[in-house]
Each structure stands twice: as structure tokens, then as C-alpha cells.
Motif scaffolding. Structure first.
Motif, PDB file in Angstrom:
ATOM      1  N   LEU A 114       0.734  -0.985  -0.015  1.00  0.00           N
ATOM      2  CA  LEU A 114       0.042   0.135  -0.086  1.00  0.00           C
ATOM      3  C   LEU A 114       0.880   1.215  -0.055  1.00  0.00           C
ATOM      4  CD1 LEU A 114      -2.658  -1.248   2.342  1.00  0.00           C
ATOM      5  CD2 LEU A 114      -3.046  -1.047   0.079  1.00  0.00           C
ATOM      6  N   PHE A 115       2.306   1.334   0.601  1.00  0.00           N
ATOM      7  CA  PHE A 115       2.840   2.288   0.640  1.00  0.00           C
ATOM      8  C   PHE A 115       3.275   2.500  -0.680  1.00  0.00           C
ATOM      9  CE2 PHE A 115       7.198   4.141   1.083  1.00  0.00           C
ATOM     10  CZ  PHE A 115       6.891   5.366   1.825  1.00  0.00           C
ATOM     11  N   SER A 116       3.828   1.552  -1.355  1.00  0.00           N
ATOM     12  CA  SER A 116       4.529   1.722  -2.578  1.00  0.00           C
ATOM     13  C   SER A 116       3.564   2.044  -3.491  1.00  0.00           C
ATOM     14  CB  SER A 116       5.027   0.275  -3.225  1.00  0.00           C
ATOM     15  OG  SER A 116       4.105  -0.520  -3.392  1.00  0.00           O
ATOM     16  N   PHE A 117       2.219   1.738  -3.335  1.00  0.00           N
ATOM     17  CA  PHE A 117       1.238   2.207  -4.295  1.00  0.00           C
ATOM     18  C   PHE A 117       0.707   3.704  -4.113  1.00  0.00           C
ATOM     19  CE2 PHE A 117      -3.502   2.780  -5.310  1.00  0.00           C
ATOM     20  CZ  PHE A 117      -3.545   2.193  -6.410  1.00  0.00           C
ATOM     21  N   LYS A 118       0.925   3.897  -2.959  1.00  0.00           N
ATOM     22  CA  LYS A 118       0.598   5.287  -2.633  1.00  0.00           C
ATOM     23  C   LYS A 118       1.681   6.491  -3.290  1.00  0.00           C
ATOM     24  CE  LYS A 118       0.187   8.582   1.107  1.00  0.00           C
ATOM     25  NZ  LYS A 118       0.209   9.042   2.721  1.00  0.00           N
ATOM     26  N   THR A 119       3.014   5.736  -3.208  1.00  0.00           N
ATOM     27  CA  THR A 119       4.120   6.484  -3.802  1.00  0.00           C
ATOM     28  C   THR A 119       3.890   6.659  -5.107  1.00  0.00           C
ATOM     29  OG1 THR A 119       5.607   5.601  -2.136  1.00  0.00           O
ATOM     30  CG2 THR A 119       6.565   6.550  -3.653  1.00  0.00           C
ATOM     31  N   MET A 120       3.671   5.495  -5.894  1.00  0.00           N
ATOM     32  CA  MET A 120       3.468   5.283  -7.179  1.00  0.00           C
ATOM     33  C   MET A 120       2.383   6.267  -7.510  1.00  0.00           C
ATOM     34  SD  MET A 120       1.958   2.204  -9.540  1.00  0.00           S
ATOM     35  CE  MET A 120       0.643   2.335  -8.813  1.00  0.00           C
ATOM     36  N   ALA A 121       1.056   6.258  -6.980  1.00  0.00           N
ATOM     37  CA  ALA A 121      -0.021   7.091  -7.060  1.00  0.00           C
ATOM     38  C   ALA A 121       0.285   8.788  -7.016  1.00  0.00           C
ATOM     39  CB  ALA A 121      -1.159   6.776  -5.957  1.00  0.00           C
ATOM     40  N   GLN A 122       1.292   8.907  -6.133  1.00  0.00           N
ATOM     41  CA  GLN A 122       1.657  10.271  -5.855  1.00  0.00           C
ATOM     42  C   GLN A 122       2.557  10.794  -7.127  1.00  0.00           C
ATOM     43  OE1 GLN A 122       3.548  10.404  -2.013  1.00  0.00           O
ATOM     44  NE2 GLN A 122       1.685  11.159  -0.971  1.00  0.00           N
ATOM     45  N   LYS A 123       3.403   9.972  -7.701  1.00  0.00           N
ATOM     46  CA  LYS A 123       4.325  10.373  -8.651  1.00  0.00           C
ATOM     47  C   LYS A 123       3.277  10.521  -9.804  1.00  0.00           C
ATOM     48  CE  LYS A 123       8.622  10.330  -7.425  1.00  0.00           C
ATOM     49  NZ  LYS A 123       9.268  11.880  -7.671  1.00  0.00           N
ATOM     50  N   ASP A 124       2.594   9.367 -10.416  1.00  0.00           N
ATOM     51  CA  ASP A 124       1.782   9.645 -11.387  1.00  0.00           C
ATOM     52  C   ASP A 124       0.789  10.603 -11.549  1.00  0.00           C
ATOM     53  OD1 ASP A 124       2.738   7.653 -13.306  1.00  0.00           O
ATOM     54  OD2 ASP A 124       1.184   6.164 -12.729  1.00  0.00           O
ATOM     55  N   TYR A 125       0.236  10.792 -10.381  1.00  0.00           N
ATOM     56  CA  TYR A 125      -0.891  11.865  -9.970  1.00  0.00           C
ATOM     57  C   TYR A 125      -0.597  13.182  -9.940  1.00  0.00           C
ATOM     58  CZ  TYR A 125      -5.129  13.628  -7.942  1.00  0.00           C
ATOM     59  OH  TYR A 125      -6.289  14.309  -7.584  1.00  0.00           O
TER      60      TYR A 125
END
Length: 720
Positions: free
Chosen positions: A17-28
Motif C-alpha cells: 500500500l505504501f508503494s502504491f501510494k508513492t506510485m500514485a503520488q508520482k503518477d498523479y
């Protein structure tokens, strides 16, 4: 043991979930990453020049500006930046519109008349031995644009010493056209569903609406058409206007006006009238009352975008009237409130057997100078339909008395959807730099649409949006660059696409030169690659029909001739191409004589447009000495090779890019490579039937038959 396994499982889920959040922030976060600066020397220089922020405004827009500046600086510089309302101390950034500046500061800033109401000034000044950076403007929205410009300087590692910047948009209306439907599907949308959750509006304001506004304001986009040009009259009912009002309230502080598409038959469908005839007094009054109803809710409502008498949409011609009658009737309805009508020139009729490319010119040019002052005619960049390459639309050189608005497509309907990496600002720049010769040499399309030639007060540039509710907004990380680049070119139609690519890469990924140079080169070449593997040498509209996914040059069975790819390429044993010269449809005569002369002559016509204007023998010798058949085949192969080169370039960037986006682009480039080969093989096998010639050396042999490619079906292709 059981406990330990369970504990490890929970930890692994948390890490995911942390990595998903990091990815989400970068992409988003798009190009507003505001990553912390790691260059100690550079950061030291920024530290010395920035101690705090002094915000002199008290409006919602000025608060947004100071919050954005604080957020960006704190993230990039890694230190706490205070926002104050009084000028105290040294080396502060002072932000505020002219009205809030002291006379002493105004004197240091100088002449505000060098900018318009949306422009900004960023200047380093010194007062009583204290140094400041001032970001100011005539209005608060200009200050906001100035803040984003200043943050971009730091994002891209530029110096903020001795600043003296004055910048202002060259066009009035810089707008996204969302082809979003009320059921949240998006016509020609390849990034998920519509952003607008009509079911939850007006009560629920999604954070996405705010971040959408931030992203648009950061590149100077000041308008959004919320609904599809293939319009639904329900958007004009009170139930939906309440929801539109909620969005308008979110966007207003960011300088963004909302617009809607007006279905011409709305007086019948939701108004209870028996006609939508623009000359009918009851119809005109219905639209006036509807406009008043909208403006009561949304005082800064921008106006209407209208698609009329095109592809089955209702319009004034249904009643024996013309485009002027329809546009001017609506213009009268919104004029008391300062609204505008954007009337689309994308028209072609099944009843007109003439060349489709000539129809918009034929319908609109006779009406030059007859539209009301608050009507702007929205013209696609080319005369057919957002192809990988088209010559500029001849209307741009033929209506000096009418405001013309450029319409680009940011979403990649004909350029591989959101799975192909295509840097569209290169296409946009090519069109904008084209010379219409309307008033002699140097009369570029850019100068036509920014009003500098005719001193037109109403100017604009529209982009058909590529934005959906995907995590990364656009479906492909690099498709974000097309949204960004559109905004930058709408602000200044003479910007260079290489500058735009450089900015976007630095803001979105990294300032490392070893990353920037090869990836920028890849972006700049990407549009030409797509032209090569899809429609080289002036071929056009040979995509499969309806969904426009993949090649379909063989399609010839549709009810309207101009819906069939065979209509456009006209391949036969004698050659290939659409003869639009004097010996054909004479479409070249719609251009100024200087341009007509170039396009009409087979020897002077640019080879990139050759088959657009001429039916050419398979044995015709190209400038490089190759026959047309060999040259065409080699272009298809070159496009495939270019995508392979793009893959090789990207594979070397892993250490400069976060793992998620690196892998995402890597997978998408693999899809693009496979589809480029699909295009090459299917098209060459089909055209080879007519040329009767072998593939030249250097062109890979197809591994499937033509019948195989013809058999492929895509019933659920996105965006259709």
C-alpha cells in the motif's frame, strides 16, 4: 509460527500500500512534482534568495497562489517557508496584484502596460538595501500564473538571480474540450471514465476537481467545456445546471471558466417547442431565457460550444437556415452577459459528393465577416480529422474578417490511443508555424489565431482533452506532456516544442542531463515515427473505421463514401493517393496562390504531403532516388525502427526514474512496437496487391497473411 506468518503478511500488505501510494503520488502529481532538490550548491543559492513569502492579497485566488508557492518551495528546498501579510526582513518573495503594492514597489516594477489582464511580472528589486523578488500582475489570476512560472524556474534548475520577466498570454480563450458524456463515458477518451461524477455532484466535490484546476492553471489554461460536442440537452436542465455551478465554483479561483455544449434541438427536447428554427421568435427567446438562467447561477459562465449540421447533429440547416443564422441567434442570447459562442467548422455532408477536405471551406468562407462579434469559429488543424499529419486547414488563410479558433486533438484518436508515446506539441508547432500567405509571407497560422494580423479582440485555441479518471490522468505517463504542451502553446503559439519537452521532463522526472537529452530527442522524434508506421508520405484516414484502432486500408463497405479508407488512398494498379490538384478535386485552390502553387505541383509538393494532394505512380522517383513503392515501404519500416530505438533509449533511463513509471512506460513501448509492426505489415500487404512489386531490401517480411489482418475485430475498443 501462525502469528509470525500473519504478521509478515500484514507488513507485506502495508509495504504494498505504501508503494502504491508513492506510485500514485508520482503518477498523479503530473508536472507539479516539486521534488526535493539534491544539488547542494544550487539549493544553497535558492536558500540565500528566499527567506519567506509576503502575500498581499486577500482573495481566494491570492490565497491559492501563496499556498502553492509555499508548498512548492518547502518541498523543493526542504525547509519551512513562512507566509506573512507584512513586508518585514530581507529576501522575501512578495506576491500580490498591483492594487496591493506600495507606490515604492510599483515604481521599482515599472510599466504594467507591457502585460494584459492575465499577464504577470516577476522582478528582483532592492529597496533600502533590502532585496526582494516580486511576483505581481494587474489581477490576481496573473499573480497565480506568475507563481507557477516562478516555481517552474526552480523545478528546472534555473537561476532566480536578477529576475526581470514580463509575460502574458497571446490568446484570450485557452480551453479544453471534454468529449465527456453524462453517463461518464468519454468519446475518444483513453484514460478511464469522465472526471465529472454527475451522480455525486453538487454535494460531493472530488479532490480531483481541485487538482485538475491546479494543473490547468499551472500552464495557463483558462476554460473547460465540460460536455461532449455530440451534445445532450439534459445538461441545460436545472438538475444538471446545479451540478455545473458546483464545478464552476471550484474552478473560478484558478481563473477557469466553464462552458457547455449546446444541442441545437434543445428547445424541442427540453423546452417543449415544436421547432428549433433560429429565425423563430419563440426559439430565440427560449435561448435568451436559458442563458439568463445559467448566468444567474454562474455569473462568469463562458458560453456555448456548438457542433451543428455535422455527422448527424441537428443545426440551422435543418430549417433551411445557415451557420450565421444559428451562431448569431445564440450569440444574441449570451451577449448581454459577456458570453461567447464557439461554432465548430467541422462539417461534411453525405449529400455532397465533392472532396470532404473542401467542404468546411466551402460552407464557411462565404460568411466571412457576417458573424456577430462574440462568435468565434472553431477550426480543426487540418481539413479532414486530426490525422497523424495533415496540411494546415485552408480556412486559416481565408477568413480575415472572422475570429478563428484553433482546435487541436490532445487525445490520440488517430495516433495509437494512450498506448503509443507521441509528443503532440511537435505536431501542434508544425501547424502553427505553417505560412498561410494570407497577407504575404510570414502570415503564419499562429498569427492568424492570436489576432496579431487582424487585431481581432476575440482569440482562442482549443484542445480536445485526453484526461480521464485514470490514476495518472492520461493513460500514458508521456501523454501528460501533451496536456502540458497544449497549455504552453495556447499561452504562446510560437513556443518551440523542444523547449516544452525540456520543461516537462525536468518538472516531471529529473534534471539529470544524461536523462534529459536522449529522452527529449525520443519525444521530438516520436510524432514522426507514428506518421511513418501509420500514414507516411501524405496517406491519411486509413485507420479501421468506427473505433479507429489499427489499420484498415481495405475497408470500403460503409454507407457513406467518406467513411471508407479506400476513399482517401485510392490505391490502384496505376498508383496511390488522392488527387487534390487542378487535375483532381482542385482542393489546392482553397489556399493562397503562393501555397497553392507549391501543393499543386507534383515536383514542389513536400513529400510529407505528397499522397494527400496527388495520385502518384508506383514507379515515381522520390527525391532520395527511390521509387514511390520502395520509399513507402521503407518509411513503414523506418517507423518500426524508430519505436525500437525509443525502447532502447528508455531502457537506459532506469536509474533516473522511479520503478513504477519506468516499468509502465517500458510495457507501453512494447505494445507500441508490436502495433507499429502490425501497421507496417497490414498496410504493405494490402497496397502490394496494387503495386505488384516485391518489398525492398531492408523491409522485414510479414509473418501473417493479409486475410489474417482483415479478420481482426475489436468490438470493445476504448473511446468508441
Amino acid at each position: 509460527m501462525h502469528y509470525q506468518k500473519k504478521h509478515l503478511f500484514i507488513i507485506s500488505i502495508m509495504l504494498f500500500l505504501f508503494s502504491f501510494k508513492t506510485m500514485a503520488q508520482k503518477d498523479y502529481k503530473l508536472w507539479l512534482q516539486y521534488d526535493k532538490k539534491t544539488n547542494a550548491e544550487l539549493v544553497s543559492k535558492y536558500f540565500k534568495d528566499v527567506q519567506g513569502i509576503v502575500s498581499l492579497g486577500n482573495t481566494e485566488t491570492s490565497k491559492i497562489a501563496s499556498n502553492e508557492l509555499q508548498l512548492g518551495l518547502q518541498n523543493m528546498l526542504g525547509k519551512d517557508i513562512q507566509v506573512n501579510s507584512k513586508i518585514e526582513g530581507d529576501k522575501n518573495i512578495i506576491i500580490g496584484s498591483k492594487a496591493f503594492l506600495s507606490l515604492e514597489i510599483q515604481k521599482e516594477i515599472g510599466n504594467f502596460e507591457v502585460i494584459n489582464d492575465e499577464g504577470f511580472i516577476i522582478k528582483s528589486i532592492s529597496i533600502k538595501n533590502k532585496n526582494y523578488i516580486v511576483i505581481t500582475a494587474k489581477k490576481d489570476v496573473g499573480v497565480l500564473y506568475g507563481v507557477y512560472n516562478f516555481l517552474r524556474l526552480i523545478q528546472t534548475d534555473k537561476s532566480i538571480k536578477n529576475l526581470n520577466i514580463a509575460d502574458a498570454p497571446k490568446t484570450n480563450i485557452r480551453i479544453l474540450n471534454h468529449w465527456d458524456n453524462l453517463d461518464r463515458t468519454v468519446e475518444r477518451g483513453y484514460a478511464g471514465f469522465s472526471l465529472w461524477n454527475w451522480q455525486k455532484l453538487p454535494g460531493f466535490i472530488d479532490q480531483r476537481y481541485i487538482d485538475y484546476a491546479r494543473a490547468n492553471a499551472s500552464v495557463g489554461i483558462n476554460g473547460t467545456v465540460l460536455t461532449n460536442v455530440n451534445a445532450n440537452a439534459l445538461i441545460l436542465t436545472p438538475q444538471y445546471l446545479e451540478k455545473v455551478e458546483a464545478l464552476a465554483n471550484v474552478f473560478r479561483p484558478y481563473g477557469i471558466k466553464v462552458y457547455l455544449t449546446a444541442r441545437f434541438s434543445a428547445p424541442i427536447e427540453i423546452g417543449g417547442l415544436k421547432t428549433a428554427d433560429p429565425k423563430d421568435a419563440d426559439v430565440a427567446n427560449w435561448w435568451k431565457n436559458k442563458a439568463a438562467e445559467i448566468y444567474k447561477r454562474i455569473p462568469d459562465f463562458g458560453g456555448f460550444l456548438v457542433k451543428a449540421n455535422s455527422e448527424g447533429q441537428p443545426g440551422p440547416q435543418n430549417y433551411g437556415r445557415d451557420h450565421v443564422d444559428g451562431a448569431n441567434m445564440l450569440a444574441d442570447a449570451v451577449a448581454p452577459f459577456g458570453g461567447v459562442i464557439m461554432w465548430r467548422a467541422f462539417v461534411y455532408s453525405e449529400h455532397d459528393a465533392n472532396d470532404r477536405a473542401k467542404q468546411a471551406y466551402a460552407e464557411f468562407v462565404p460568411y466571412d465577416g457576417k458573424f456577430k462579434d462574440n462568435v468565434i469559429v472553431q477550426v480543426k488543424n487540418g481539413a479532414i480529422d486530426f490525422q497523424p499529419r495533415e496540411p494546415f486547414h485552408p480556412m486559416f488563410g481565408a477568413m480575415p474578417k472572422t475570429p478563428l479558433m484553433m482546435e487541436f486533438q490532445i487525445t490520440q484518436e488517430y495516433l495509437g490511443f494512450s498506448t503509443h508515446l507521441v509528443f503532440l506539441p511537435k505536431l501542434f508547432q508544425e501547424v502553427l508555424a505553417s505560412d498561410t500567405y494570407q497577407k504575404g509571407k510570414g502570415t503564419t497560422v499562429a498569427k492568424v489565431i492570436d489576432g496579431s494580423l487582424t487585431k481581432t479582440k476575440l482569440t482562442g485555441i482549443a484542445g480536445v482533452s485526453n484526461i480521464g479518471n485514470d490514476l495518472n490522468w492520461t493513460g500514458h505517463p508521456f501523454a501528460q506532456a501533451n496536456w502540458y504542451g497544449f497549455g504552453r502553446l495556447a499561452w504562446n503559439p510560437e513556443l518551440d516544442s523542444e523547449v516544452i519537452a525540456d520543461e516537462w521532463l525536468r518538472c516531471t522526472f529529473s534534471n539529470e542531463e544524461n536523462f534529459i537529452k536522449p529522452v527529449k530527442d525520443m519525444m521530438i522524434e516520436s510524432r514522426e515515427a507514428v506518421v511513418n508506421y501509420m500514414t507516411p508520405l501524405g496517406l491519411h484516414h486509413i485507420m479501421d473505421t468506427g473505433h479507429h484502432y489499427g489499420p484498415g486500408p481495405w475497408v470500403s463497405n460503409l454507407s457513406r463514401p467518406e467513411w471508407n479508407p479506400t476513399y482517401y488512398h485510392k490505391a490502384d494498379k496505376n498508383g496511390i493517393g488522392f488527387d487534390r490538384s487542378k487535375t483532381g478535386t482542385n482542393a489546392t485552390s482553397q489556399y493562397a496562390p503562393e501555397v497553392e502553387k507549391i501543393f499543386d505541383n507534383l515536383e514542389t509538393c513536400p513529400e510529407q504531403d505528397l499522397l494527400w494532394f496527388h495520385h502518384v505512380s508506383w514507379d515515381y522517383k522520390l527525391k532520395n532516388g527511390q521509387t514511390l513503392w520502395n520509399g513507402l515501404a521503407l518509411k513503414y519500416q523506418e517507423g518500426v525502427n524508430q519505436v525500437k530505438d525509443m525502447q532502447n533509449t528508455w531502457n537506459k533511463t532506469e536509474k533516473y526514474v522511479d520503478a513504477d513509471r519506468f516499468k509502465e512506460v517500458q510495457m507501453l513501448l512494447e505494445i507500441q512496437y508490436k502495433e507499429a509492426k502490425w501497421w507496417r505489415d497490414a498496410c504493405l500487404l494490402y497496397f502490394q496487391q496494387y503495386s505488384g512489386k516485391d518489398l525492398p531490401a531492408g523491409v522485414e517480411k510479414p509473418t501473417q497473411s493479409l486475410e489474417y489482418f482483415k479478420s481482426l475485430k475489436f468490438p470493445f475498443a476504448p473511446g468508441n
